[in-house]
Motif scaffolding. Structure first.
Motif, PDB file in Angstrom:
ATOM      1  N   SER A 131       0.829  -1.211   0.000  1.00  0.00           N
ATOM      2  CA  SER A 131       0.000   0.000   0.000  1.00  0.00           C
ATOM      3  C   SER A 131       0.861   1.258   0.000  1.00  0.00           C
ATOM      4  O   SER A 131       0.558   2.239  -0.691  1.00  0.00           O
ATOM      5  N   LYS A 132       1.953   1.228   0.743  1.00  0.00           N
ATOM      6  CA  LYS A 132       2.844   2.394   0.786  1.00  0.00           C
ATOM      7  C   LYS A 132       3.664   2.494  -0.497  1.00  0.00           C
ATOM      8  O   LYS A 132       3.982   3.598  -0.948  1.00  0.00           O
ATOM      9  N   GLN A 155       4.000   5.736  -2.832  1.00  0.00           N
ATOM     10  CA  GLN A 155       5.266   6.289  -3.301  1.00  0.00           C
ATOM     11  C   GLN A 155       5.212   6.529  -4.813  1.00  0.00           C
ATOM     12  O   GLN A 155       5.722   7.540  -5.311  1.00  0.00           O
ATOM     13  N   PHE A 156       4.605   5.597  -5.532  1.00  0.00           N
ATOM     14  CA  PHE A 156       4.452   5.793  -6.974  1.00  0.00           C
ATOM     15  C   PHE A 156       3.593   7.027  -7.258  1.00  0.00           C
ATOM     16  O   PHE A 156       3.871   7.783  -8.201  1.00  0.00           O
ATOM     17  N   LYS A 157       2.561   7.225  -6.472  1.00  0.00           N
ATOM     18  CA  LYS A 157       1.699   8.389  -6.659  1.00  0.00           C
ATOM     19  C   LYS A 157       2.495   9.684  -6.522  1.00  0.00           C
ATOM     20  O   LYS A 157       2.258  10.660  -7.254  1.00  0.00           O
ATOM     21  N   THR A 158       3.459   9.696  -5.610  1.00  0.00           N
ATOM     22  CA  THR A 158       4.327  10.870  -5.445  1.00  0.00           C
ATOM     23  C   THR A 158       5.180  11.080  -6.688  1.00  0.00           C
ATOM     24  O   THR A 158       5.356  12.215  -7.155  1.00  0.00           O
ATOM     25  N   ILE A 197      -3.944  -3.176  -7.691  1.00  0.00           N
ATOM     26  CA  ILE A 197      -3.976  -3.067  -9.150  1.00  0.00           C
ATOM     27  C   ILE A 197      -4.904  -1.933  -9.586  1.00  0.00           C
ATOM     28  O   ILE A 197      -4.558  -1.134 -10.471  1.00  0.00           O
ATOM     29  N   GLU A 198      -6.069  -1.849  -8.954  1.00  0.00           N
ATOM     30  CA  GLU A 198      -7.010  -0.789  -9.312  1.00  0.00           C
ATOM     31  C   GLU A 198      -6.447   0.586  -8.965  1.00  0.00           C
ATOM     32  O   GLU A 198      -6.647   1.557  -9.718  1.00  0.00           O
ATOM     33  N   SER A 199      -5.735   0.673  -7.858  1.00  0.00           N
ATOM     34  CA  SER A 199      -5.120   1.956  -7.482  1.00  0.00           C
ATOM     35  C   SER A 199      -4.115   2.395  -8.543  1.00  0.00           C
ATOM     36  O   SER A 199      -4.092   3.558  -8.959  1.00  0.00           O
ATOM     37  N   LEU A 243     -11.612  -3.234 -16.482  1.00  0.00           N
ATOM     38  CA  LEU A 243     -10.771  -2.043 -16.584  1.00  0.00           C
ATOM     39  C   LEU A 243     -10.329  -1.841 -18.027  1.00  0.00           C
ATOM     40  O   LEU A 243      -9.476  -2.562 -18.535  1.00  0.00           O
ATOM     41  N   LYS A 244     -10.914  -0.883 -18.671  1.00  0.00           N
ATOM     42  CA  LYS A 244     -10.653  -0.633 -20.093  1.00  0.00           C
ATOM     43  C   LYS A 244      -9.176  -0.370 -20.368  1.00  0.00           C
ATOM     44  O   LYS A 244      -8.553   0.460 -19.723  1.00  0.00           O
TER      45      LYS A 244
END
Length: 305
Positions: free
Chosen positions: A136-137, A141-144, A203-205, A263-264
């Motif tokens: 989850s973390k 980190q990828f989001k950052t 995966i969805e995140s 998920l398209k």
């Protein structure tokens, strides 16, 4: 067995990169690679975690690495992340996120990042006492990284880069190890389902952050690891853990098929490392190193939608 597991991951991602990345073929550039998971893909993350109990930057890790130095990899040399990166045109795995962050090399993150952390699992509770970086973390980190990419490249260009990138995930074994270590009384079916719920969430995140190409490696016969064989008085594989590994693969296979329909634009490759590894264990005399590599491409179940 560990080397064979590496080949499985390499073969899986190699296939998806060839099948899905037209840009790579057209301009002959290596795709951006983001790696998530546990010690099978960690290239030094845990070396930057001062409170963790799980580190690999000590001898004899790295004995076969260039200059025979320990690099934080849980391996005698290159690991799965390095091999797949090489096949994609990189020199080796992207650097760990925490290393790039500490060194102030944020722009280098745009060429790929390794978030994997030894001891991590799909569930946050897995490895919590070890002070590692859970999945989850890793996603956060990828989001950052994505946010920084948008600032530098602009929102449209950043999304374009991420859409063409490959997201490799190698995780799940530690969750099952934890189940047995803690002598959990949770029904096995319910437990495996909880792992699938967590996997779907991750995966969805990533998908909602722009990821489209996924290379997923399943769990090998973890009951055959030396550390688990000690639980079998005969010295053979700890079969109950292998049962969990098979259930994990089947459930993950169904989940990925389901997600690819919902998920398209999602494309994935799912490696059956369990079947391949068991073939090597049961028929070791028939396998040379080169034949093992060939078997990767024969036994890995690949589905690209």
């Amino acid at each position: 067995m560990y080397r064979v597991f590496f080949y499985a991951l390499v073969g899986t991602i190699f296939v998806i990169s060839k099948c899905c990345d037209a840009t790579m073929e057209s301009n002959n550039t290596a795709p951006v690679l983001f790696i998530f998971g546990d010690s099978t893909a960690d290239v030094g993350t845990n070396s930057f975690l001062p409170k963790t109990k799980i580190i690999a930057n000590v001898p004899f890790n790295g004995i076969d690495f260039p200059n025979s130095r320990a690099t934080g990899r849980f391996s005698n040399g290159f690991n799965s992340a390095d091999f797949l990166a090489k096949l994609m045109g990189h020199k080796r795995s992207p650097q760990p996120y925490l290393f790039l962050l500490k060194a102030g090399l944020r722009k280098k993150m745009f060429r790929g990042v390794n978030f994997a952390s030894g001891g991590a699992g799909l569930l946050d509770v897995t490895g919590k006492d070890l002070k590692i970086v859970p999945m989850s973390k890793q996603v956060k980190q990828f989001k950052t990284v994505l946010s920084n990419l948008m600032v530098v490249k602009g929102r449209h260009e950043a999304k374009k880069i991420i859409r063409k990138s490959v997201f490799a995930i190698s995780v799940g074994s530690n969750d099952i190890f934890g189940y047995f270590k803690n002598q959990s009384t949770v029904d096995p079916t319910v437990f495996i389902e909880s792992l699938m719920v967590a996997y779907q969430c991750h995966i969805e995140s990533l998908y909602h952050l722009g990821a489209r190409k996924f290379g997923i490696i399943g769990i090998p016969p973890i009951g055959c690891c030396p550390s688990q064989r000690i639980h079998n008085t005969t010295g053979g594989c700890f079969e109950i853990e292998n049962t969990f590994a098979r259930a994990f693969h089947s459930s993950l296979d169904a989940l990925l098929n389901k997600l690819s329909c919902e998920l398209k634009g999602m494309k994935y490759s799912h490696g059956n490392s369990y079947e391949m590894t068991m073939n090597v264990i049961n028929h070791a005399q028939q396998f040379s190193e080169y034949f093992a590599i060939l078997m990767v491409f024969i036994l890995i179940f690949v589905k690209v939608v």
